[in-house]
Scaffold this motif. Sequence first.
Motif, PDB file in Angstrom:
ATOM      1  N   PHE A 285      -0.779  -2.830   6.765  1.00  0.00           N
ATOM      2  CA  PHE A 285      -2.019  -3.048   5.914  1.00  0.00           C
ATOM      3  C   PHE A 285      -2.171  -4.472   5.685  1.00  0.00           C
ATOM      4  CE2 PHE A 285      -3.102  -3.731   1.122  1.00  0.00           C
ATOM      5  CZ  PHE A 285      -4.284  -3.291   1.366  1.00  0.00           C
TER       6      PHE A 285
ATOM      7  N   GLY B  87      -3.911   0.278  -1.879  1.00  0.00           N
ATOM      8  CA  GLY B  87      -3.376  -0.730  -1.693  1.00  0.00           C
ATOM      9  C   GLY B  87      -3.849  -2.051  -2.489  1.00  0.00           C
TER      10      GLY B  87
ATOM     11  N   ALA C 260       1.018  -1.316  -0.074  1.00  0.00           N
ATOM     12  CA  ALA C 260      -0.007  -0.080  -0.052  1.00  0.00           C
ATOM     13  C   ALA C 260       0.813   1.321   0.080  1.00  0.00           C
ATOM     14  CB  ALA C 260      -0.956   0.137   1.116  1.00  0.00           C
TER      15      ALA C 260
ATOM     16  N   TYR D 169       0.451   1.936   6.675  1.00  0.00           N
ATOM     17  CA  TYR D 169       0.622   1.129   5.637  1.00  0.00           C
ATOM     18  C   TYR D 169       1.459  -0.206   5.886  1.00  0.00           C
ATOM     19  CZ  TYR D 169      -2.029   4.958   3.759  1.00  0.00           C
ATOM     20  OH  TYR D 169      -3.004   5.707   3.513  1.00  0.00           O
TER      21      TYR D 169
END
Length: 574
Positions: free
Chosen positions: A142, A378, A97, A139
């Motif tokens: 993620f 993402g 992402a 992220y």
Amino acid sequence: MLSILALTYLIATVYSVQFTAFDHSLLSPDSTFEQFVYSRLESSPWHVSNAKKYDEGRDEVVAYKGKWELAEPIVYPGFEHDLGLVLKSKAAHHAIARKLDHVISNDGRDLVVQYEVKLQAGLKCGGAYIKLLDDARDYLRFGSETSYSIMFGPDKCGSENKVHFILRKAVNGNDQEFALRQTPMSRTGDLTTLYTLIIHANQKFEIRINGEVAKAGSLIDNANLFNPPLIPPKEIVDENDKKPEDWDDRLFIPDPNAVKPEDYDAKHAHPKIPDPKATKPEEWDEDAPYYIEDPTAVKPSGWEGEWKPPLIVNPKCETGCGKWTHPLVPNPNYVGPWFPEDIVNPDYMGVWNPRTIPNPEYHDEQTPGKVRPIGGIGFELWSMDNNILFDNIYVGNSIADAELIGNKTFKVKHELEFANKQENKPKIKNEPLPPPRNFDELLRDPEVSTIYQFIIFIKLFWLKQYLELRDTYDELLLDPVYAIKNNTLKIILYTLVVLVGTTIVLGTLSTIAFLFIGGEEEEQEVEQHRVKVYDVSDDEEERDRIEIISEEINDNVSVPSVQAVDSDIRKRKV
């Protein structure tokens, strides 16, 4: 059209159409356009996830071990040095992402997400969809549990093939997913495919594939377009409401006043009747029992308690015993069962439906397509196939920007890829081959040399002879008399050719066999005789002389017979 594309590919091959980055100044300043113009993935804003997820198939927690890299396409490339984000691992969980350059909101504005997918190894089972993430997310963590606003893109496994469009919204404080029911099918070819999702400010949506609308609709008007509906109904069925026991919903009923016809018993009551022509056999004994005790049975030795012999069929019942009845035969007057006629039910109360009650989940949604601000994108995927390439990702509020990007990047790239594939078209299994050129065409071809024409002539000549021989053989098998009568000279000629050819082949094989097998057997016979004479001699000097003579014999080009060897040895002994 093909010639134009071929010319485009030729130009690309000769002049090396280089990839050039898109001019971002042509786009809205608050949009994000990703072309992967980085030297390494580590130096890009993309973060490979180190999170874990629960795998239902394995019933365990697994990590996202799938590999990502920036690479050029390896199957029918378009631009030269055009990098993309490539999913590299098979049968693995992948997650990556990045944060957007600007937070995107669609409050009163259009929302557009567009990106390219190139399935370089096909897509047997797996996804290639993108997730639009909420703002301010870690992220590096993620994964499947990360909150998102939109999931969009292709997904295929077996016979299921779809382009996902899922909205994730907060309803009464809880996140809920709304998935499009009738989705378009994804493209599974090896050329780049452009997927575009547009949510208009007027709450209509479009799904475009390669610039063409594949699905469109309204997020408000059609309640069954999404599962569950984006706008729930005001009233729902009361599940606690039950149908009353005395509720009569029969529209027609049999006439209760109907009377059976006078001939009911003869025509409707009995499909079979006793045979009036049958009579009881004279040997039939109605007084004899059907089973009797076995008179030959003997009480087992050591039996304790009361013993009764087993029952057997009464021998007197060979014809029949017990009460005799007439056998049944089909009723010649039977016409079928009788039913009274139906009449309108005087007590009919109508079709019963449960009552409806106000829906506690109802909310008056005027903008169901509005989502939370989008701060990142993402890919969280599992796929059995690798080398899935993503490129040219756009997230913004301008349809014109997305169309401009598609025309400047995808359209040109797709034409180059198509021309590349036509130039290097893979062979189709069992594809029919074009007919070979005949000899006249070869003679007229200035590019064919005289030697090659002569070789082709010899091949065609022998092929013609072989085909005529095979046709003659087939005719001879079908009708020998007719074939010999009408093709006598041809059959004699072919027979002589076959006999001569067979004789030559067999003679050559026999000669080769004799040279390799016969000579070896004769040498073995001489050697055995030499050993035999050598072993029976007691004189050491004589044995040496025999050895010398034997070596001279072996060195001789013409191998002497055994008798000559014996004679020579005897002379030396004397």
